[in-house]
Scaffold this motif. Structure first.
Motif, mmCIF file in Angstrom:
data_model
loop_
_atom_site.group_PDB
_atom_site.id
_atom_site.type_symbol
_atom_site.label_atom_id
_atom_site.label_comp_id
_atom_site.label_asym_id
_atom_site.label_seq_id
_atom_site.Cartn_x
_atom_site.Cartn_y
_atom_site.Cartn_z
ATOM 1 N N LYS A 154 0.827 -1.204 0.000
ATOM 2 C CA LYS A 154 0.000 0.000 0.000
ATOM 3 C C LYS A 154 0.863 1.258 0.000
ATOM 4 C CE LYS A 154 -3.747 -2.366 2.437
ATOM 5 N NZ LYS A 154 -4.550 -2.452 3.691
ATOM 6 N N ASP B 251 2.524 1.529 -3.545
ATOM 7 C CA ASP B 251 1.567 2.003 -4.547
ATOM 8 C C ASP B 251 1.397 3.517 -4.476
ATOM 9 O OD1 ASP B 251 1.264 -0.578 -5.343
ATOM 10 O OD2 ASP B 251 -0.765 -0.842 -4.573
ATOM 11 N N ARG B 252 1.303 4.024 -3.249
ATOM 12 C CA ARG B 252 1.142 5.478 -3.089
ATOM 13 C C ARG B 252 2.405 6.218 -3.512
ATOM 14 N NH1 ARG B 252 -1.575 4.086 1.843
ATOM 15 N NH2 ARG B 252 0.278 4.616 3.060
#
Length: 213
Positions: free
Chosen positions: A203, A206-207
């Motif tokens: 996560k 991805d950011r």
């Protein structure tokens, strides 16, 4: 940043605590050209004792040569030890120790950023041994402070997903509706724990890379 050849999008490095999460990251997440990963871990190493393995120099060398977009670092488990400063032992958490460690961490972060990459700096969750766990808390505090001081560095405390109430050590977590062991030996993650942490790391990646998966 200097121009150069483009290697893997991600360089994931650290000590033995990174081994399981690196495997899980590679197996479950680094399976496309956008997240191609170079993984490396060295058992018993850290940032404090360069005479055994010089991570600051090694990290910079790999990044300068391979030009990753993102460096993921997870390697503090062996840094919870006293060091000699100006001829005297400095205990973990003492003002001289904190000052020295902050400089080391800050210098590494700055050197990686100068090479043009982003940095995801992962700390350590609570550990079964109270003394070791206390040291990891001090180290995580240094990481968090230095990450705030270096734009382009994101600090992730894995304790936010692995610890129990009030930051306590947990050997098992409730996953998919049932309690599942996630620790191997009170320090390292087992297969289930590695997969769980790799999902959390994904996560952040991805950011930071704008993958939008």
């Amino acid at each position: 940043p200097r121009p150069g050849p483009t290697g893997p999008a991600i360089y994931f490095a650290g000590d033995s605590t990174a081994a399981g999460p690196e495997w899980a990251w590679w197996y479950y997440h680094a399976n496309s050209t956008t997240t191609k990963t170079l993984s490396e871990y060295q058992v018993g190493t850290g940032l404090l004792r360069s005479g055994f393995f010089d991570w600051p120099r090694h990290l910079l060398g790999v990044v300068a040569e391979r030009r990753p977009k993102l460096v993921i670092w997870m390697g503090s488990a062996n840094d919870g030890q006293a060091v000699i400063i100006n001829g005297r032992y400095a205990a973990v958490g003492s003002p001289p120790w904190v000052a020295a460690y902050k400089k080391t961490v800050g210098d590494v972060m700055a050197s990686l950023l100068r090479e043009g990459c982003k940095v995801l700096w992962i700390g350590e969750a609570a550990m079964q041994d109270p003394t070791l766990s206390s040291s990891m808390k001090v180290i995580d505090g240094v990481y968090a402070a230095e990450a705030r001081a270096h734009r382009g560095v994101v600090f992730f405390n894995p304790g936010t997903v692995l610890n129990g109430p009030h930051g306590a050590y947990e050997g098992s977590l409730k996953l998919h509706g049932q309690m599942v062991p996630v620790r191997l030996d009170g320090i390292h993650l087992n297969e289930a724990g590695s997969i769980y942490l790799a999902d959390a790391i994904a996560k952040y990646v991805d950011r930071m890379l704008g993958l939008g998966r």
